[in-house]
Design an enzyme around this catalytic site. Structure first.
Site, PDB file in Angstrom:
ATOM      1  N   ARG A  31       0.860  -1.202   0.000  1.00  0.00           N
ATOM      2  CA  ARG A  31       0.000   0.000   0.000  1.00  0.00           C
ATOM      3  C   ARG A  31       0.887   1.240   0.000  1.00  0.00           C
ATOM      4  O   ARG A  31       2.097   1.162   0.153  1.00  0.00           O
ATOM      5  CB  ARG A  31      -0.815   0.062   1.304  1.00  0.00           C
ATOM      6  N   SER A  81      12.313   9.736   7.423  1.00  0.00           N
ATOM      7  CA  SER A  81      11.275  10.761   7.560  1.00  0.00           C
ATOM      8  C   SER A  81      11.898  12.069   8.002  1.00  0.00           C
ATOM      9  O   SER A  81      12.928  12.082   8.691  1.00  0.00           O
ATOM     10  CB  SER A  81      10.250  10.310   8.605  1.00  0.00           C
ATOM     11  N   TYR A 141       8.972   7.405  16.935  1.00  0.00           N
ATOM     12  CA  TYR A 141       9.154   7.386  15.474  1.00  0.00           C
ATOM     13  C   TYR A 141      10.402   8.192  15.076  1.00  0.00           C
ATOM     14  O   TYR A 141      11.188   7.759  14.227  1.00  0.00           O
ATOM     15  CB  TYR A 141       7.886   7.963  14.842  1.00  0.00           C
ATOM     16  N   ILE A 185       3.174  12.984   3.060  1.00  0.00           N
ATOM     17  CA  ILE A 185       2.775  12.330   1.807  1.00  0.00           C
ATOM     18  C   ILE A 185       1.380  11.729   2.015  1.00  0.00           C
ATOM     19  O   ILE A 185       1.108  11.136   3.070  1.00  0.00           O
ATOM     20  CB  ILE A 185       3.773  11.209   1.424  1.00  0.00           C
TER      21      ILE A 185
HETATM   22  P1  NAP Z   1       1.196   2.991   4.930  1.00  0.00           P
HETATM   23  O1  NAP Z   1       0.302   3.531   3.873  1.00  0.00           O
HETATM   24  O2  NAP Z   1       0.665   2.860   6.322  1.00  0.00           O
HETATM   25  O3  NAP Z   1       1.740   1.545   4.418  1.00  0.00           O
HETATM   26  C1  NAP Z   1       2.630   0.853   5.220  1.00  0.00           C
HETATM   27  C2  NAP Z   1       3.047  -0.435   4.556  1.00  0.00           C
HETATM   28  O4  NAP Z   1       4.028  -1.037   5.401  1.00  0.00           O
HETATM   29  C3  NAP Z   1       1.924  -1.444   4.412  1.00  0.00           C
HETATM   30  O5  NAP Z   1       2.066  -2.168   3.211  1.00  0.00           O
HETATM   31  C4  NAP Z   1       2.132  -2.383   5.606  1.00  0.00           C
HETATM   32  O6  NAP Z   1       1.702  -3.732   5.399  1.00  0.00           O
HETATM   33  C5  NAP Z   1       3.628  -2.349   5.712  1.00  0.00           C
HETATM   34  N1  NAP Z   1       4.100  -2.727   7.036  1.00  0.00           N
HETATM   35  C6  NAP Z   1       3.879  -2.100   8.217  1.00  0.00           C
HETATM   36  N2  NAP Z   1       4.470  -2.772   9.204  1.00  0.00           N
HETATM   37  C7  NAP Z   1       5.056  -3.856   8.643  1.00  0.00           C
HETATM   38  C8  NAP Z   1       5.816  -4.939   9.150  1.00  0.00           C
HETATM   39  N3  NAP Z   1       6.072  -5.065  10.445  1.00  0.00           N
HETATM   40  N4  NAP Z   1       6.277  -5.872   8.265  1.00  0.00           N
HETATM   41  C9  NAP Z   1       6.031  -5.779   6.945  1.00  0.00           C
HETATM   42  N5  NAP Z   1       5.303  -4.767   6.407  1.00  0.00           N
HETATM   43  C10 NAP Z   1       4.840  -3.834   7.263  1.00  0.00           C
HETATM   44  O7  NAP Z   1       2.524   3.846   5.076  1.00  0.00           O
HETATM   45  P2  NAP Z   1       3.209   4.885   4.062  1.00  0.00           P
HETATM   46  O8  NAP Z   1       2.672   6.237   4.345  1.00  0.00           O
HETATM   47  O9  NAP Z   1       3.170   4.356   2.700  1.00  0.00           O
HETATM   48  O10 NAP Z   1       4.701   4.851   4.631  1.00  0.00           O
HETATM   49  C11 NAP Z   1       5.749   4.123   4.013  1.00  0.00           C
HETATM   50  C12 NAP Z   1       7.081   4.521   4.641  1.00  0.00           C
HETATM   51  O11 NAP Z   1       7.286   5.918   4.453  1.00  0.00           O
HETATM   52  C13 NAP Z   1       7.150   4.274   6.146  1.00  0.00           C
HETATM   53  O12 NAP Z   1       8.444   3.855   6.507  1.00  0.00           O
HETATM   54  C14 NAP Z   1       6.885   5.636   6.730  1.00  0.00           C
HETATM   55  O13 NAP Z   1       7.442   5.771   8.010  1.00  0.00           O
HETATM   56  C15 NAP Z   1       7.548   6.520   5.700  1.00  0.00           C
HETATM   57  N6  NAP Z   1       7.074   7.898   5.673  1.00  0.00           N
HETATM   58  C16 NAP Z   1       5.779   8.174   5.340  1.00  0.00           C
HETATM   59  C17 NAP Z   1       5.356   9.506   5.311  1.00  0.00           C
HETATM   60  C18 NAP Z   1       3.960   9.908   4.932  1.00  0.00           C
HETATM   61  O14 NAP Z   1       3.662  11.100   5.022  1.00  0.00           O
HETATM   62  N7  NAP Z   1       3.097   9.003   4.507  1.00  0.00           N
HETATM   63  C19 NAP Z   1       6.270  10.519   5.642  1.00  0.00           C
HETATM   64  C20 NAP Z   1       7.562  10.185   5.978  1.00  0.00           C
HETATM   65  C21 NAP Z   1       7.970   8.873   5.981  1.00  0.00           C
HETATM   66  P3  NAP Z   1       0.154  -4.153   5.454  1.00  0.00           P
HETATM   67  O15 NAP Z   1      -0.453  -3.565   4.208  1.00  0.00           O
HETATM   68  O16 NAP Z   1       0.141  -5.625   5.435  1.00  0.00           O
HETATM   69  O17 NAP Z   1      -0.403  -3.538   6.698  1.00  0.00           O
END
Ligand code: NAP
Length: 242
Positions: A11, A140, A153, A186
């Site tokens: 996702r 991040s 975090y 994001i």
């Molecule tokens: P998200 O939409 O919540 O998706 C998270 C993904 O990680 C999902 O596919 C989930 O799997 C998987 N996941 C979570 N815990 C896991 C584990 N223990 N083992 C394997 N897979 C795991 O998050 P996102 O916003 O795309 O974030 C992706 C990355 O970017 C993260 O590292 C986050 O910290 C970083 N980030 C995001 C933002 C933002 O604004 N969105 C900003 C800075 C950094 P399931 O689908 O099976 O639950």
């Protein structure tokens, strides 16, 4: 064709990274923890656009499970080593430190920072043997600046930044680069509880970013074109912080 592993690739940002890497001719292994439906949808999207991939379900925070499932895949596929690793899986559990239970601390550290160790430990050796590799850690803004309510975090992401810089120095001579990408806000499920209308006023580009925009940057760092970049933390935050 190179093999790429994207953790948390089912996702959000991970899905867009998986789609982009597949569109560039890589075979993409999509790791995820629990959401089979979204993982299958990502794989379907890859195949629809003419790409190749497979699902690899394991919890990156669980060392035993990672050893068993990822370790077995690597052992069984020695002819096709993973040459691009995107450590993207991450969670946040925001609360002030005074309210933070040990589970909130442990799970965020175990997933974001422990996951880096559990997965990279397996993938790095074949890269060193082949003298080629790209390790990309999604960190991040929180790990650079520190954000209130995110002591767990911020610590996990700052730890991953330190690990990125150290590992880059360990493996550079063997043609392996290690970089971190630090997104700001994001649009994904992770940020859907945040008030974009208020927060965007802090962002010079006046909007949250799209997962596709992060994927474009990851794809460049994952490519051979980024060959002289290592040990870096690259911001992608609309000008919010640098
Ligand atoms: P998200 O939409 O919540 O998706 C998270 C993904 O990680 C999902 O596919 C989930 O799997 C998987 N996941 C979570 N815990 C896991 C584990 N223990 N083992 C394997 N897979 C795991 O998050 P996102 O916003 O795309 O974030 C992706 C990355 O970017 C993260 O590292 C986050 O910290 C970083 N980030 C995001 C933002 C933002 O604004 N969105 C900003 C800075 C950094 P399931 O689908 O099976 O639950």
């Amino acid at each position: 064709m190179r093999y790429a592993l994207v953790t948390g690739g089912a996702r959000g940002i991970g899905r867009e990274i998986a789609l982009k890497l597949a569109s560039e001719g890589n075979f993409v292994l999509i790791n995820y923890r629990s959401n089979d439906e979204e993982a299958n949808r990502t794989l379907h999207m890859i195949k629809e656009q003419g790409g190749q991939g497979a699902l690899l379900k394991f919890d990156v925070a669980n060392r035993e499970e990672t050893d068993r499932i990822l370790g077995h895949w690597i052992e069984a596929n020695k002819e096709t080593p993973i040459q691009i690793l995107v450590n993207n899986a991450g969670i946040r559990k925001d609360t002030l430190l005074i309210m933070m239970g040990s589970e909130d601390w442990d799970s965020v550290l175990d997933t974001n920072l422990g996951g880096f160790y559990n997965v990279t430990k397996h993938v790095i050796s074949p890269m060193l043997v082949k003298k080629y590799g790209r390790v990309i850690n999604i960190v991040s803004l929180s790990g650079l600046k520190g954000l209130p309510g995110q002591v767990n975090y911020s610590a996990a992401k700052a730890g991953t930044i330190g690990a990125t810089k150290a590992l880059a120095q360990e493996v550079g001579r063997r043609g392996v680069t290690v970089n971190a990408i630090a997104p700001g806000f994001i649009k994904t499920e992770m940020t859907q509880d945040l008030k974009e209308d208020e927060l965007k006023k802090l962002i010079p580009l006046n909007r949250f970013g799209e997962a596709k925009e992060v994927a474009e940057l990851v794809a460049f760092i994952a490519s051979e074109k980024s060959s002289y970049i290592t040990g870096e933390v690259i911001n992608i935050n609309g000008g919010l912080y640098s």
